[in-house]
Every structure is written in C-alpha cells, then in structure tokens.
Design an enzyme around this catalytic site. Sequence first.
Site, PDB file in Angstrom:
ATOM      1  N   TYR A 113       0.841  -1.197   0.000  1.00  0.00           N
ATOM      2  CA  TYR A 113       0.000   0.000   0.000  1.00  0.00           C
ATOM      3  C   TYR A 113       0.887   1.263   0.000  1.00  0.00           C
ATOM      4  CZ  TYR A 113      -3.093   3.619   1.763  1.00  0.00           C
ATOM      5  OH  TYR A 113      -3.775   4.791   1.925  1.00  0.00           O
ATOM      6  N   LYS A 210     -11.654  -0.511   5.751  1.00  0.00           N
ATOM      7  CA  LYS A 210     -12.049  -1.320   4.598  1.00  0.00           C
ATOM      8  C   LYS A 210     -13.099  -2.365   5.026  1.00  0.00           C
ATOM      9  CE  LYS A 210      -8.813   1.308   2.976  1.00  0.00           C
ATOM     10  NZ  LYS A 210      -7.413   0.952   2.846  1.00  0.00           N
TER      11      LYS A 210
HETATM   12  C1  LIG Z   1      -6.156   1.559   3.094  1.00  0.00           C
HETATM   13  C2  LIG Z   1      -5.020   0.696   3.450  1.00  0.00           C
HETATM   14  C3  LIG Z   1      -4.097   1.077   4.427  1.00  0.00           C
HETATM   15  C4  LIG Z   1      -4.192   2.414   5.129  1.00  0.00           C
HETATM   16  O1  LIG Z   1      -5.263   2.466   6.002  1.00  0.00           O
HETATM   17  P1  LIG Z   1      -6.069   3.813   6.379  1.00  0.00           P
HETATM   18  O2  LIG Z   1      -7.211   3.297   7.177  1.00  0.00           O
HETATM   19  O3  LIG Z   1      -6.472   4.457   5.100  1.00  0.00           O
HETATM   20  O4  LIG Z   1      -5.138   4.654   7.162  1.00  0.00           O
HETATM   21  C5  LIG Z   1      -3.084   0.194   4.758  1.00  0.00           C
HETATM   22  N1  LIG Z   1      -2.976  -1.007   4.149  1.00  0.00           N
HETATM   23  C6  LIG Z   1      -3.848  -1.402   3.199  1.00  0.00           C
HETATM   24  C7  LIG Z   1      -3.684  -2.737   2.564  1.00  0.00           C
HETATM   25  C8  LIG Z   1      -4.897  -0.567   2.811  1.00  0.00           C
HETATM   26  O5  LIG Z   1      -5.735  -0.967   1.867  1.00  0.00           O
END
Ligand SMILES: *Cc1c(COP(=O)(O)O)cnc(C)c1O
Length: 392
Positions: A113, A210
């Site tokens: 990411y 997510k």
């Molecule tokens: C979105 C995401 C992050 C970051 O998380 P946030 O909640 O946006 O701070 C880290 N790792 C993965 C795999 C992600 O999809």
Amino acid sequence: MKNFSNYTDYSKKEELSFESKAVHGALGCEPLTGAVSFPIYQSSTFRHPEFGKTTGFAYSRLANPTRQELERTLAILEEGEYGFCFSSGQAANMALFTLLNPGEHIILMDDIYGGTYRIMAQIFGKYGIEYDFVDLSDLEALRSTIKPNTKMIFIETPSNPLMKVVDIRAVSDIAHEIGAISVVDNTFLTPYFQKPLTLGADVVIHSATKYLGGHNDIIAGAAVVRDEKLAAHFTLQLKSHGSGLAPMDSWLMLRGLKTLHLRMERHNENAKIVAGWLRNHPKVKKVYYVGFEDHKDYAVTMKQTTGFGGMISFAVDSEETVMKILRDVDMVMFAESLGGTETLITYPTTQTHEDTPEDVKEKLGITRSFLRLSVGIENVNDIINDLDRAMS
Ligand SMILES: *Cc1c(COP(=O)(O)O)cnc(C)c1O
C-alpha cells in the site's frame, strides 16, 4: 459495583463459531443495563468510586468501554489475545514501526500500500531505520535481502494492488529463524478468510476502514497480537500518540463486524463472477485475481485462506480506455478505498500509489492502463452491466 471485567465473556466459549462471535462480540451485551447494542460511551473521563479504586477506566485516550469491546471482539476474531484500535490503518502502522530502533532493518512487500511505503521512505528512514522492499512471494528473494540487523518482515497478502500471495507460515518461520518478527496486513481478507496469527505471524494489522468497518463510513485501524510484550508496546504507543479510535467510530465498526461474514461471502461470490467476466473482455489485457486456478500462488492461497476476497486488479488496452471507464461508470464509483458495500474503482498510479516512485511502479506493472476494483455486495449483474457499458 458491577464492572466489565467480571461479566460473562460469551464469545470466548469454544463452541461458538466465527459468525456468532462476530455478532455477539466479547461481552455479549453491555453489563450494566443489558443493552443489546453496545453503547457509545461518549465520555472523555471516568469517575473513580474512591481513592485507589477504579471501574477499570480513567481517561478515554487510554481506554474507553466502546473501544475496548471492539478491541476484544477483534482479538477473538483474529484468534489473538490483545486488540488495539486506532484512528486509521496508518496510525496502526505508525505504532507498529516504532518497535524498530535506529540501525535496525525492516523488509516489506514490494507492491505494498502506497501510504505504508510513504511512512518508511519519508518518516522512519530519517530516524535511521533501514528498509528494503521485496517480493515476499519469492522466498529466495527474501532470503537474499536479510541482513544481520533485520528485525521485522512486513507482509501484505494478497498484496495491493498486484494480488500476489505470500506464504505466511514460510515467511514467519524465516523471520523467527533470524530473531525477527513477522507482521501481516490482513486488510484484504479479514479474519473471516485468513487468520495470520494461527499461521505463525506475530502481529496482524488492519486498515479497518475497509472490510472490517465495511460501509465506507469510518477511517479506522487495528493491531492484534498474542504476545504480552508486543501488547505492552501497542498500549504505550496508543496512549502516547493519542491515536485510539473514538467511541462513535468504535461503535460503527462493532456494528460493521456483526455482518462481516455475510458481506465477505457476497464480496467473494461477486468478485469470482466479475473476475471471470473481465478475463473474457476484449479490452482487458490481464486480470489479477487470487481465485484463478492458474494464479502463480494458487497453491499457497488454498493452503492458508478459506476465500479469495473481493479485490481484482486489471490492465486494459490503453490509457484512453481507463479514462473512458472512469468517466462512464455509473453505479460503480470512481473513488479511493475498498472493502465497503459499494463497488469502487480506483486508479492506483495516481491514487493509492501516488507516492511510490515511477520506476518502482513501472517495474511492478502499476501502469497508466492499470485499474483496481473493489467488488461490492450489490447484485452482480448490475455491476457487470455497468462495467460493460463503461467499457464499450
Ligand atoms: C487503506 C489501506 C491502508 C491504510 O489504512 P487507512 O485506514 O487508510 O489509514 C493500509 N494497508 C492497506 C492494505 C490498505 O488498503
């Protein structure tokens, strides 16, 4: 006075399945009133009964009942002992990386990411932490990157956005051989499909924004561990950074978790159909999806997960096709993020991976004709019809 610690912990009962634990949480219901929906304790501070006595809570930066119920629920679902919930996935990563001391070395997944890449390159690098990005699905590549001062291996599997799969058990074994810890970002599959702690990982990290939250309505992060020393580290970070998840957002995530299993099943089902459809589309050059039997890491997937999740990436024939899709999708939305009920389409090269250097992106295949799809839980025919229209 009743307190939270002596209340029956229903969900730890062995006989309950994952689904029931997700629905009922750690305490089962709120102990003081019996409220079935665990309340939002919107209080910054807590009254002490008398000197030297406590309800278990003092100040919400340290611990808050709603957040604690969420943290315990997550620990149960990940089969860990201690859970920590943060104001974002990146806040969880910040707390994690402070485990490293100046002069120590970390190895991270190469197509990680973009925000995690940025934390390393722009923040921790300047405090003397050494880092390397490697394709961890290639164990030989991993072995040749290990240094005497390697202390942490950071796995993302499936990886974002190239959907490579890392053998969690094998990489964790290598980490332990050299006295390092292994960390798995479990954002894409969630504990419903994959439980890294049971495969030898020391820390599970989530962007709970997510799938765990699941409704595109909160920004949240989490860490789960079994080891007491690691738990003490996260406790100190959380209380020092003040990055604990707020009560309202903790409640939204608790609510999201109640349907995690239902949502993941539908994401999984829909993605399988959409991936197969994309693969046969004349404008699609390549589909990256871990559920294809000819995916190079399919055997590893079958060994360590019980589902493929809802994420697909694909390369189309040209940048013009990308622009047309992003303009013409209707129900499917062009937006950053993933894992919510709504189908979202993302353009990694300018969004999630904006700060990953161009040459790195080029090498990985995150090009200007590359898209990522987070398949939602709508009717799959509506998703396909919308994409079909936008692509033709
Ligand atoms: C979105 C995401 C992050 C970051 O998380 P946030 O909640 O946006 O701070 C880290 N790792 C993965 C795999 C992600 O999809």
